[in-house]
Design an enzyme around this catalytic site. Structure first.
Site, PDB file in Angstrom:
ATOM      1  N   ASP A 186       0.831  -1.202   0.000  1.00 13.79           N
ATOM      2  CA  ASP A 186       0.000   0.000   0.000  1.00 13.79           C
ATOM      3  C   ASP A 186       0.866   1.252   0.000  1.00 13.79           C
ATOM      4  O   ASP A 186       1.471   1.605   1.008  1.00 13.79           O
ATOM      5  CB  ASP A 186      -0.913  -0.014   1.226  1.00 13.79           C
ATOM      6  N   ASP A 396      -0.910   6.316  -6.642  1.00 12.39           N
ATOM      7  CA  ASP A 396      -1.268   5.391  -5.569  1.00 12.39           C
ATOM      8  C   ASP A 396      -1.610   4.023  -6.140  1.00 12.39           C
ATOM      9  O   ASP A 396      -2.564   3.876  -6.907  1.00 12.39           O
ATOM     10  CB  ASP A 396      -2.458   5.950  -4.787  1.00 12.39           C
TER      11      ASP A 396
END
Length: 520
Positions: A186, A396
């Protein structure tokens, strides 16, 4: 459910409440924990407890899509592309597909439009999470990792990455003797954590829990240490550090903040060990984490994996994500250290921006977007971080479907609609996307406009497979970007088949088109 209130008394009560829940969850240590003296660092915010490859031909700014190549392509990724470095590797990593708990069809597999709808929902929650972190982080930060113990030299590690519920899993080893754990990669969070025994509340995972007392290198962080103070809400159980970490979908993890040895596969086939890596030992973990054992935080905040191991990896890592439509057997590489540096020609480098309000995310400067070779009439300020730290443009990997700030999405969607008027709309589509072209017979392919992101430092020309997804269940092509309240997030579908390189020391992101598909 607790609601946010103002006042430091409420803050302290909230922190004590969370810690008490943690203590009760950590049976059989309840009696010791209840006797602990809890302390919290003064803060101006109250913790928000639970909150709601394609073959293409480009002509006159258009592409003709062909999904047949994607479904049959079983290519090899040869990461001897790093031959300019002394540490080149060839890795083939497993891509894991999970149904997200969605409705299944007769053969037990979810329909692709159900999977896409799930991805759209998760990505929208991610965009909301960016705003929430404005309240969680403030401008505090530490320089974690600058004094990392041990004599590990800079080089390169590699980790196996696999897609699951729209995320990607990496295999890491913790403890002495080492134990293997699969954790979600992440880039939008900092803390690394795994589920630990004893566990008051734990979700189901395939591996066994981390058992602290079986590791000879395990120790708890003391209160008042730099890393403990780097937590959004640092708390103490007597003299040791306790963490509490939440995510945009309301899921959370709380437990002991600890040190142990982390081991990864060296790029020369040798194991690389780093002692005293700080991570969360979660005794109370609530929510859905795709059955993974925890999270590997690759953000750029002080607690993240790259920040803690800055002296080991020099702040460098990269990944190359396979096509969203690729079979589950396809693979994606994640590289750390010198091996992560791309050596293909044509690499574009763009500068990383700093948002002191939210130090985790990888902000960049986006100047504009072109559709069909025409620059859209969008003010460049629509992509910028505002005076209070909101909005901006972020890379992201944890966001599947790209989020475009409201006015930006309107302009892009209008341009895509105008350029595809020859195709009927799929009005009954349930994917959650705004534009789906339907009515395609076998072998019929749409022609869609080209699309380019104009970053400060280089253009990112997207292949059509990175913004139009073919849904076999409905024989439709859907535009895979949606609207967000304010932030623009370049998600994983738009990054697929690019090597994306992060350099937190050199303060830049690099990207270059590349086939990411491994052996099937």
């Amino acid at each position: 459910m607790l609601r946010k209130k103002s006042g430091r008394c409420t803050e302290r009560a909230a922190a004590i409440f969370v810690s008490t829940i943690y203590c009760l969850a950590a049976l059989p240590r309840t009696s010791d924990c209840l006797a602990a003296t809890l302390s919290t660092r003064a803060t101006d915010q109250t913790p928000p407890f639970i909150v709601d490859k394609l073959q293409s031909s480009q002509q006159s700014g258009t592409f003709t899509l062909d999904t047949r190549t994607v479904r049959r392509a079983l290519l090899h990724v040869d990461l001897h592309a790093n031959q300019g470095h002394s540490h080149g590797v060839r890795v083939e990593m497993q891509r894991i597909e999970s149904p997200c708990g969605l409705q299944k069809v007769e053969d037990g597999r979810p329909r692709d439009h159900h999977k896409l709808r799930c991805a759209v929902h998760r990505s929208s929650l991610r965009a909301r999470e960016v705003g929430k972190k404005l309240h969680a982080h403030g401008s505090k930060g530490t320089k974690a990792g600058d004094n990392l113990p041990g004599g590990t030299s800079a080089g390169g590690f590699t980790a196996t990455v696999a897609a699951a519920r729209g995320e990607y899993l990496a295999t890491v080893r913790l403890g002495t003797p080492e134990r293997v754990f699969s954790v979600i990669v992440d880039t939008g969070s900092d803390l690394t954590w795994v589920q630990c025994s004893p566990c008051g509340t734990c979700y189901s995972q395939n591996d066994s829990l981390f058992i602290p007392n079986t590791s000879t290198s395990f120790t708890k962080l003391a209160c008042g240490t730099e890393l403990c103070n780097g937590l959004p809400y640092p708390m103490c159980n007597q003299t040791t550090c306790v963490y509490w970490y939440s995510y945009g979908d309301g899921s959370l993890s709380t437990g002991d903040f600890v040190y142990d040895t982390i081991t990864m596969d060296g790029i020369n086939g040798q194991k690389q060990q780093v002692p005293n890596f700080a991570f969360g030992c979660g005794h109370d973990n609530e929510g859905s984490f795709a059955g993974a054992d925890g999270i590997l935080g690759l953000g750029q905040g002080p607690l993240s994996f790259p920040s803690q191991l800055k002296t080991v990896f020099n702040g460098k890592f990269s990944y190359c994500l396979v096509d969203w439509l690729a079979p589950p057997t396809q693979t994606s590489p994640l590289l750390f250290g010198d091996a992560a540096v791309p050596t293909f020609p044509g690499v574009k480098y763009i500068s990383l921006l700093t948002n002191p309000k939210v130090p985790t995310y990888y902000y960049v400067k986006l100047n504009g977007i072109s559709v069909g070779g025409k620059l859209l009439n969008i003010s460049s300020t629509a992509f910028d971080i505002d005076s209070v730290g909101r909005a901006g443009t972020i890379f992201d990997s944890g966001t599947t479907v790209t989020q475009l700030a409201g006015e930006v999405h309107q302009e892009v969607l209008a341009a895509m609609n105008a350029s595809t008027m020859d195709y009927p709309r799929k009005s009954d589509d349930s994917s959650g996307l705004d534009l789906c072209l339907g009515g395609f017979a076998e072998g019929q392919l749409p022609t869609v406009p080209s699309m380019t992101f104009h970053f400060e430092g280089g253009d990112m020309e997207l292949p059509p497979s990175n913004y139009f997804i073919f849904l076999e269940s409905s024989q439709s092509y859907c535009f895979s970007m949606v609207s967000s309240p304010d932030v623009t997030i370049i998600g994983s579908i738009q990054q697929q088949n690019f090597q994306v390189y992060y350099d937190t020391v050199g303060r830049k992101i690099g990207f270059v088109p590349k086939s990411c598909v491994g052996r099937g």
